[in-house]
Design an enzyme around this catalytic site. Structure first.
Site, PDB file in Angstrom:
ATOM      1  CB  SER A   1      -2.998  -5.092   6.238  1.00  0.00           C
ATOM      2  OG  SER A   1      -3.140  -6.089   5.259  1.00  0.00           O
TER       3      SER A   1
ATOM      4  CG  ASN B   1       1.064  -0.092  -1.419  1.00  0.00           C
ATOM      5  OD1 ASN B   1       1.103  -0.764  -0.399  1.00  0.00           O
ATOM      6  ND2 ASN B   1       0.956  -0.632  -2.610  1.00  0.00           N
TER       7      ASN B   1
ATOM      8  CB  THR C   1       1.888   2.030   5.951  1.00  0.00           C
ATOM      9  OG1 THR C   1       1.523   1.466   4.699  1.00  0.00           O
ATOM     10  CG2 THR C   1       0.641   2.522   6.652  1.00  0.00           C
TER      11      THR C   1
HETATM   12  N1  GLY Z   1      -0.888  -0.217   1.677  1.00  0.00           N
HETATM   13  C1  GLY Z   1      -0.865  -0.957   2.846  1.00  0.00           C
HETATM   14  C2  GLY Z   1      -2.204  -1.269   3.405  1.00  0.00           C
HETATM   15  O1  GLY Z   1      -3.119  -0.499   3.195  1.00  0.00           O
HETATM   16  O2  GLY Z   1      -2.373  -2.262   4.049  1.00  0.00           O
END
Ligand code: GLY
Length: 583
Positions: free
Chosen positions: A465, A413, A393
């Site tokens: 997250s 992701n 990310t």
């Molecule tokens: N794909 C990582 C998140 O959204 O936490």
């Protein structure tokens, strides 16, 4: 940039916890007073007064420069955020892109207004909760993370248009120009691209459109190799001309849907046309005189951070020895991550007890269950959730000359998302569907076991997250965030605690990191996080400590000191392409 030893920050006399009970008993009253004071102090800054200089910190020097270019053309922080987001979508395809999603947390200085623009991906209409299960009811991990079936309907472009239309000063087309130029003229492969491509090359090789533009004769391109993305430049030009409609309908949408469906995916033109961003009220919490403004669901970050800080506020953590301090932080992390798994999901689909989870009453109860000298085994707490531990990310932080602020965390992701590139688009489709729980109780690629709050449903957003955060006080305003999957929350937490100790952004971003996520029941630590004595001390309390041979995160923060007028910025030294520039 120097990595300071964690224990240097944690010096101070060990008080034991005997003196703590009084502190804890008084905590609710004291915190209410502090909270009210913080709100008063935060709002005592005259709206519209800015620092006169701007700071941008992002994961790539070309993106930071793109943001400053747009500020110099008369844009504000929100226009700069569009430029940085779009530039990162070109030069850092490991981490975010037009095929992915994002959260942009905004602070508008003129009226002290804050909001989170939620451009998170959504599950397509034909998705269903068992879509990754094989005939034996087992999760097919390959389908869940590689190729077009792994992709949620992207939200980034809708978010960029929303920023320009509602908050920016320049037309969307102007703010996209640096990204269009970078896609057309090319950019050099950096260390991060090179090393993460080594990890994902087998997946990329399956999709000819991706392999043709992202590899060098079928191999991992060397650092410095120039990549050009003319199809992505074309997509960005369509968006520049027609706004979000240029992506979610018309020729770009047709290429996206045809590419996805030809390769076995389930997107439709209607899925793209139906995508909508959401404006969400941020999570707000007070900690030691500052108001923290942070990411609400469908992020789990804000609630978890608020819960951890509410637990910690009653402890004199800066006067404790490092082992005791780490123990208490870890116990707070453990309890917040347990709740993440049980309660959190897309707020448009599940009822989340936000007021309870972020209340001081609840934190007081959790704190009462923490033993001062002994780890609580996670198996002794109700619930049993494992969290996805490490995804790719990106994050950037901006303060402009007027005091507007943006904290933005963007994602596809896994590194390079699903690795699937619809022919003729130059963009990678995310694999954000893997942030859902593919099957209750069944671990995903990173050990995630989820329950119904985060199960797959059509049009639902997967739990994230990502935790873009502001810290707002009388004397300072600061912006922080990082990538890193489930570790994002604990990294941002450690950064906040470092800020609270009076340190600068270059300290928050370089700080050695440790992490606990309830299950697995282990403290994961970077090499420099603890001394041998500290590890022995934590083990004596019953903690398992695993020192990892790799680092995690890529944090970028900025800060405005209202008392000195100084604007400072820091980029994580773990990846050399990051750049923090104040101008
Ligand atoms: N794909 C990582 C998140 O959204 O936490």
């Amino acid at each position: 940039m120097v990595h300071r030893k964690m224990h240097v920050f944690f010096t101070g006399e060990y008080e034991g916890l005997s003196g703590m009970s009084e502190v804890i008993m008084k905590s609710s009253f004291r915190l209410t007073v502090i909270g009210l004071l913080a709100i008063f102090l935060a709002s005592s800054v005259t709206a519209g007064e800015g620092p006169g200089r701007a700071a941008i910190a992002s994961a790539h020097y070309l993106a930071t420069e793109a943001g400053h270019e747009i500020l110099e053309k008369g844009g504000n922080a929100f226009d700069a955020a569009i430029a940085v987001s779009a530039a990162l979508a070109v030069v850092e395809p490991t981490s975010s892109g037009l095929g992915g999603g994002a959260f942009w947390l905004l602070h508008r200085a003129s009226d002290n207004f804050e909001v989170m623009v939620d451009g998170r991906e959504r599950a397509p209409a034909a998705s269903h909760k068992d879509m990754y299960l094989d005939a034996n009811g087992q999760v097919n991990r390959d389908l869940a993370v590689n190729g077009p079936l792994a992709g949620g309907v992207p939200g980034e472009v809708a978010g960029l248009e929303h920023l320009a239309r509602n908050y920016g000063r320049l037309p969307l087309a102007a703010s996209l120009q640096p990204a269009i130029r970078l896609a057309r003229n090319g950019f050099p492969v950096d260390k991060k691209f090179h090393s993460l491509m080594g990890y994902r090359i087998d997946a990329i090789k399956r999709w000819p459109a991706a392999a043709r533009v992202l590899l060098a004769d079928g191999e991992v391109p060397p650092v410095g190799y120039v990549i050009k993305l003319p199809d992505l430049a074309w997509v960005l030009e369509q968006v520049a001309e027609r706004g979000a409609r240029g992506f979610y309908s018309g020729p770009v949408a047709e290429r996206l849907v045809k590419g996805v469906r030809d390769a076995g995916g389930i997107w439709t033109m209607d899925d793209l046309a139906a995508y909508r961003i959401k404006e969400r009220e941020p999570i707000r919490t007070q900690y030691r005189g500052y108001e923290l403004v942070t990411a609400p669901p469908p992020s789990s970050g804000g609630i978890a951070i608020a819960e951890i800080l509410n637990i910690l506020e009653a402890y004199p953590i800066n006067r404790l020895g490092s082992v005791q301090r780490t123990h208490l932080i870890v116990e707070a992390m453990r309890r917040a991550y347990r709740d993440r798994g049980i309660y959190l999901g897309d707020p448009d689909f599940v009822e989340i007890p936000v007021a309870m989870l972020t209340s001081q009453f609840y934190a007081d109860g959790l704190r009462a269950s923490i033993m001062p000298e002994r780890a609580t085994p996670s198996s002794m707490l109700p619930g049993n959730e494992q969290i996805q531990e490490g995804t790719d990310t990106t994050h950037f932080s901006i303060i402009d000359a007027e005091g507007n602020m943006v904290a933005a965390t963007l994602t596809v992701n896994l590194p390079f998302g699903s690795a699937f590139m619809p022919p003729g688009t130059g963009l990678l489709i995310n694999n954000e569907m893997d942030d859902f729980s593919a099957k209750p109780g069944e671990p995903n690629a990173y050990g995630l076991i989820g329950f119904t709050a985060n199960e797959i449903q059509p049009f639902k957003r997967p739990l994230s997250s990502m935790s873009p955060t502001f810290m707002i006080g009388k004397d300072k305003r600061a912006v922080i965030g990082t990538p890193g999957g489930a570790r994002i929350i604990t990294m941002v937490l450690l950064g906040i605690l470092d800020f609270m100790q009076g340190h600068q952004p270059d300290s928050w971003v370089a700080l050695p990191r440790f992490h606990h996520q309830y299950v697995p029941d282990v403290i994961s630590a970077e090499q420099d996080a603890f001394s041998a004595e500290e590890i022995a001390g934590l083990k004596a309390m019953g903690h398992e400590v695993k020192v990892r041979d790799r680092t995690w995160g890529n944090m970028h923060g900025v800060m405005w000191n209202l008392e000195t007028g100084e604007v400072t910025a820091g980029s994580d030294p773990r990846w050399p392409s990051g750049r923090a520039i104040v101008r």
